[in-house]
Write a protein that holds these residues in place. Structure first.
Motif, PDB file in Angstrom:
ATOM      1  N   ASP A   1      -4.222  27.116  73.966  1.00 30.54           N
ATOM      2  CA  ASP A   1      -4.552  26.674  75.323  1.00 30.54           C
ATOM      3  C   ASP A   1      -4.718  25.166  75.394  1.00 30.54           C
ATOM      4  O   ASP A   1      -4.243  24.510  76.330  1.00 30.54           O
ATOM      5  N   VAL A   2      -5.382  24.586  74.424  1.00 32.30           N
ATOM      6  CA  VAL A   2      -5.595  23.134  74.410  1.00 32.30           C
ATOM      7  C   VAL A   2      -4.259  22.408  74.272  1.00 32.30           C
ATOM      8  O   VAL A   2      -4.009  21.399  74.949  1.00 32.30           O
ATOM      9  N   GLU A   3      -3.394  22.910  73.392  1.00 34.16           N
ATOM     10  CA  GLU A   3      -2.082  22.275  73.238  1.00 34.16           C
ATOM     11  C   GLU A   3      -1.272  22.366  74.530  1.00 34.16           C
ATOM     12  O   GLU A   3      -0.583  21.415  74.900  1.00 34.16           O
ATOM     13  N   ALA A   4      -1.358  23.501  75.227  1.00 35.87           N
ATOM     14  CA  ALA A   4      -0.653  23.634  76.512  1.00 35.87           C
ATOM     15  C   ALA A   4      -1.211  22.654  77.525  1.00 35.87           C
ATOM     16  O   ALA A   4      -0.453  22.046  78.293  1.00 35.87           O
ATOM     17  N   LEU A   5      -2.520  22.485  77.546  1.00 36.75           N
ATOM     18  CA  LEU A   5      -3.122  21.516  78.469  1.00 36.75           C
ATOM     19  C   LEU A   5      -2.707  20.092  78.121  1.00 36.75           C
ATOM     20  O   LEU A   5      -2.465  19.272  79.018  1.00 36.75           O
ATOM     21  N   LYS A   6      -2.611  19.786  76.838  1.00 36.26           N
ATOM     22  CA  LYS A   6      -2.189  18.447  76.437  1.00 36.26           C
ATOM     23  C   LYS A   6      -0.754  18.173  76.878  1.00 36.26           C
ATOM     24  O   LYS A   6      -0.429  17.071  77.301  1.00 36.26           O
ATOM     25  N   ARG A   7       0.114  19.180  76.756  1.00 39.35           N
ATOM     26  CA  ARG A   7       1.507  19.004  77.145  1.00 39.35           C
ATOM     27  C   ARG A   7       1.667  18.864  78.653  1.00 39.35           C
ATOM     28  O   ARG A   7       2.544  18.163  79.128  1.00 39.35           O
ATOM     29  N   ASN A   8       0.807  19.511  79.431  1.00 39.94           N
ATOM     30  CA  ASN A   8       0.954  19.532  80.886  1.00 39.94           C
ATOM     31  C   ASN A   8       0.096  18.499  81.613  1.00 39.94           C
ATOM     32  O   ASN A   8       0.075  18.497  82.830  1.00 39.94           O
ATOM     33  N   ARG A   9      -0.596  17.673  80.888  1.00 42.20           N
ATOM     34  CA  ARG A   9      -1.461  16.708  81.586  1.00 42.20           C
ATOM     35  C   ARG A   9      -0.629  15.587  82.207  1.00 42.20           C
ATOM     36  O   ARG A   9       0.487  15.284  81.770  1.00 42.20           O
ATOM     37  N   TRP A  10      -1.210  14.968  83.180  1.00 47.83           N
ATOM     38  CA  TRP A  10      -0.533  13.889  83.879  1.00 47.83           C
ATOM     39  C   TRP A  10      -0.598  12.635  83.019  1.00 47.83           C
ATOM     40  O   TRP A  10      -1.627  12.359  82.394  1.00 47.83           O
ATOM     41  N   PRO A  11       0.432  11.853  83.063  1.00 47.34           N
ATOM     42  CA  PRO A  11       0.407  10.591  82.309  1.00 47.34           C
ATOM     43  C   PRO A  11      -0.363   9.531  83.107  1.00 47.34           C
ATOM     44  O   PRO A  11       0.222   8.721  83.837  1.00 47.34           O
ATOM     45  N   LEU A  12      -1.667   9.585  83.009  1.00 54.11           N
ATOM     46  CA  LEU A  12      -2.525   8.732  83.843  1.00 54.11           C
ATOM     47  C   LEU A  12      -2.287   7.246  83.602  1.00 54.11           C
ATOM     48  O   LEU A  12      -2.347   6.445  84.543  1.00 54.11           O
ATOM     49  N   ALA A  13      -2.007   6.859  82.383  1.00 57.65           N
ATOM     50  CA  ALA A  13      -1.772   5.436  82.117  1.00 57.65           C
ATOM     51  C   ALA A  13      -0.515   4.952  82.844  1.00 57.65           C
ATOM     52  O   ALA A  13      -0.514   3.873  83.461  1.00 57.65           O
ATOM     53  N   ALA A  14       0.525   5.751  82.796  1.00 60.53           N
ATOM     54  CA  ALA A  14       1.772   5.360  83.473  1.00 60.53           C
ATOM     55  C   ALA A  14       1.575   5.348  84.983  1.00 60.53           C
ATOM     56  O   ALA A  14       2.058   4.436  85.688  1.00 60.53           O
ATOM     57  N   ILE A  15       0.861   6.328  85.516  1.00 58.56           N
ATOM     58  CA  ILE A  15       0.594   6.367  86.963  1.00 58.56           C
ATOM     59  C   ILE A  15      -0.248   5.164  87.375  1.00 58.56           C
ATOM     60  O   ILE A  15       0.005   4.533  88.416  1.00 58.56           O
ATOM     61  N   GLY A  16      -1.215   4.812  86.570  1.00 58.69           N
ATOM     62  CA  GLY A  16      -2.038   3.636  86.870  1.00 58.69           C
ATOM     63  C   GLY A  16      -1.224   2.358  86.860  1.00 58.69           C
ATOM     64  O   GLY A  16      -1.397   1.481  87.730  1.00 58.69           O
ATOM     65  N   ALA A  17      -0.332   2.226  85.899  1.00 54.87           N
ATOM     66  CA  ALA A  17       0.517   1.031  85.834  1.00 54.87           C
ATOM     67  C   ALA A  17       1.456   0.960  87.037  1.00 54.87           C
ATOM     68  O   ALA A  17       1.630  -0.110  87.641  1.00 54.87           O
ATOM     69  N   LEU A  18       2.040   2.098  87.386  1.00 57.12           N
ATOM     70  CA  LEU A  18       2.928   2.112  88.559  1.00 57.12           C
ATOM     71  C   LEU A  18       2.165   1.787  89.842  1.00 57.12           C
ATOM     72  O   LEU A  18       2.667   1.069  90.712  1.00 57.12           O
ATOM     73  N   THR A  19       0.973   2.306  89.962  1.00 53.40           N
ATOM     74  CA  THR A  19       0.158   2.017  91.143  1.00 53.40           C
ATOM     75  C   THR A  19      -0.169   0.526  91.213  1.00 53.40           C
ATOM     76  O   THR A  19      -0.128  -0.092  92.292  1.00 53.40           O
ATOM     77  N   GLY A  20      -0.479  -0.058  90.072  1.00 57.56           N
ATOM     78  CA  GLY A  20      -0.773  -1.499  90.039  1.00 57.56           C
ATOM     79  C   GLY A  20       0.430  -2.333  90.416  1.00 57.56           C
ATOM     80  O   GLY A  20       0.328  -3.299  91.188  1.00 57.56           O
ATOM     81  N   VAL A  21       1.599  -1.955  89.902  1.00 60.88           N
ATOM     82  CA  VAL A  21       2.830  -2.689  90.235  1.00 60.88           C
ATOM     83  C   VAL A  21       3.154  -2.529  91.713  1.00 60.88           C
ATOM     84  O   VAL A  21       3.534  -3.495  92.396  1.00 60.88           O
ATOM     85  N   ALA A  22       2.992  -1.313  92.240  1.00 57.94           N
ATOM     86  CA  ALA A  22       3.265  -1.084  93.667  1.00 57.94           C
ATOM     87  C   ALA A  22       2.295  -1.882  94.531  1.00 57.94           C
ATOM     88  O   ALA A  22       2.692  -2.467  95.557  1.00 57.94           O
ATOM     89  N   GLY A  23       1.057  -1.942  94.136  1.00 54.55           N
ATOM     90  CA  GLY A  23       0.079  -2.732  94.896  1.00 54.55           C
ATOM     91  C   GLY A  23       0.404  -4.210  94.853  1.00 54.55           C
ATOM     92  O   GLY A  23       0.299  -4.917  95.865  1.00 54.55           O
ATOM     93  N   ALA A  24       0.798  -4.674  93.679  1.00 52.46           N
ATOM     94  CA  ALA A  24       1.166  -6.093  93.566  1.00 52.46           C
ATOM     95  C   ALA A  24       2.415  -6.390  94.388  1.00 52.46           C
ATOM     96  O   ALA A  24       2.508  -7.441  95.053  1.00 52.46           O
ATOM     97  N   ALA A  25       3.368  -5.479  94.367  1.00 53.44           N
ATOM     98  CA  ALA A  25       4.593  -5.686  95.146  1.00 53.44           C
ATOM     99  C   ALA A  25       4.275  -5.686  96.637  1.00 53.44           C
ATOM    100  O   ALA A  25       4.801  -6.527  97.399  1.00 53.44           O
ATOM    101  N   THR A  26       3.418  -4.781  97.057  1.00 50.79           N
ATOM    102  CA  THR A  26       3.031  -4.724  98.465  1.00 50.79           C
ATOM    103  C   THR A  26       2.318  -6.014  98.875  1.00 50.79           C
ATOM    104  O   THR A  26       2.579  -6.584  99.949  1.00 50.79           O
ATOM    105  N   GLY A  27       1.461  -6.482  98.017  1.00 51.46           N
ATOM    106  CA  GLY A  27       0.756  -7.737  98.305  1.00 51.46           C
ATOM    107  C   GLY A  27       1.694  -8.917  98.363  1.00 51.46           C
ATOM    108  O   GLY A  27       1.569  -9.795  99.218  1.00 51.46           O
ATOM    109  N   LEU A  28       2.654  -8.925  97.449  1.00 45.03           N
ATOM    110  CA  LEU A  28       3.632 -10.008  97.428  1.00 45.03           C
ATOM    111  C   LEU A  28       4.503  -9.975  98.683  1.00 45.03           C
ATOM    112  O   LEU A  28       4.789 -11.017  99.296  1.00 45.03           O
ATOM    113  N   VAL A  29       4.929  -8.769  99.097  1.00 42.85           N
ATOM    114  CA  VAL A  29       5.762  -8.648 100.306  1.00 42.85           C
ATOM    115  C   VAL A  29       4.972  -9.111 101.530  1.00 42.85           C
ATOM    116  O   VAL A  29       5.497  -9.828 102.374  1.00 42.85           O
ATOM    117  N   SER A  30       3.727  -8.712 101.640  1.00 43.71           N
ATOM    118  CA  SER A  30       2.944  -9.123 102.802  1.00 43.71           C
ATOM    119  C   SER A  30       2.656 -10.623 102.781  1.00 43.71           C
ATOM    120  O   SER A  30       2.568 -11.265 103.805  1.00 43.71           O
TER     121      SER A  30
END
Length: 94
Positions: free
Chosen positions: A61-90
């Motif tokens: 069960d733990v291994e299945a949870l590890k395989r199915n977890r969200w890649p939070l670091a990648a999502i955080g990096a993408l969110t930061g880049v999107a925020g910076a891009a939005t700020g730059l565009v504005s």
């Protein structure tokens, strides 16, 4: 045989009977303890097997949870880049 020797012989025979009875009781008690010990040993083996099965299931069960977890670091990096891009565009659109 005189009377005192007869009474000593009778007492020795009574003592022998008492000792034999005591030894028989001890043997019976030891038999019960050996049987209980064997039963407890079997119960312990069964408990260990069941516990190991439960641990293995939890590992799966733990291994299945590890395989199915969200890649939070990648999502955080993408969110930061999107925020910076939005700020730059504005900033540039002013």
């Amino acid at each position: 045989m005189t009377v005192p020797e007869a009474s000593v012989a009778v007492e020795l025979e009574r003592l022998r009977g008492t000792v034999a009875t005591g030894i028989a009781e001890i043997k019976g008690s030891l038999s019960v303890l050996v049987e209980r010990s064997a039963r407890h040993e079997q119960d312990l083996i069964q408990l260990r097997e069941e516990t190991q099965k439960d641990i293995d299931a939890l590992r799966v069960d733990v291994e299945a949870l590890k395989r199915n977890r969200w890649p939070l670091a990648a999502i955080g990096a993408l969110t930061g880049v999107a925020g910076a891009a939005t700020g730059l565009v504005s900033l540039l659109s002013r």
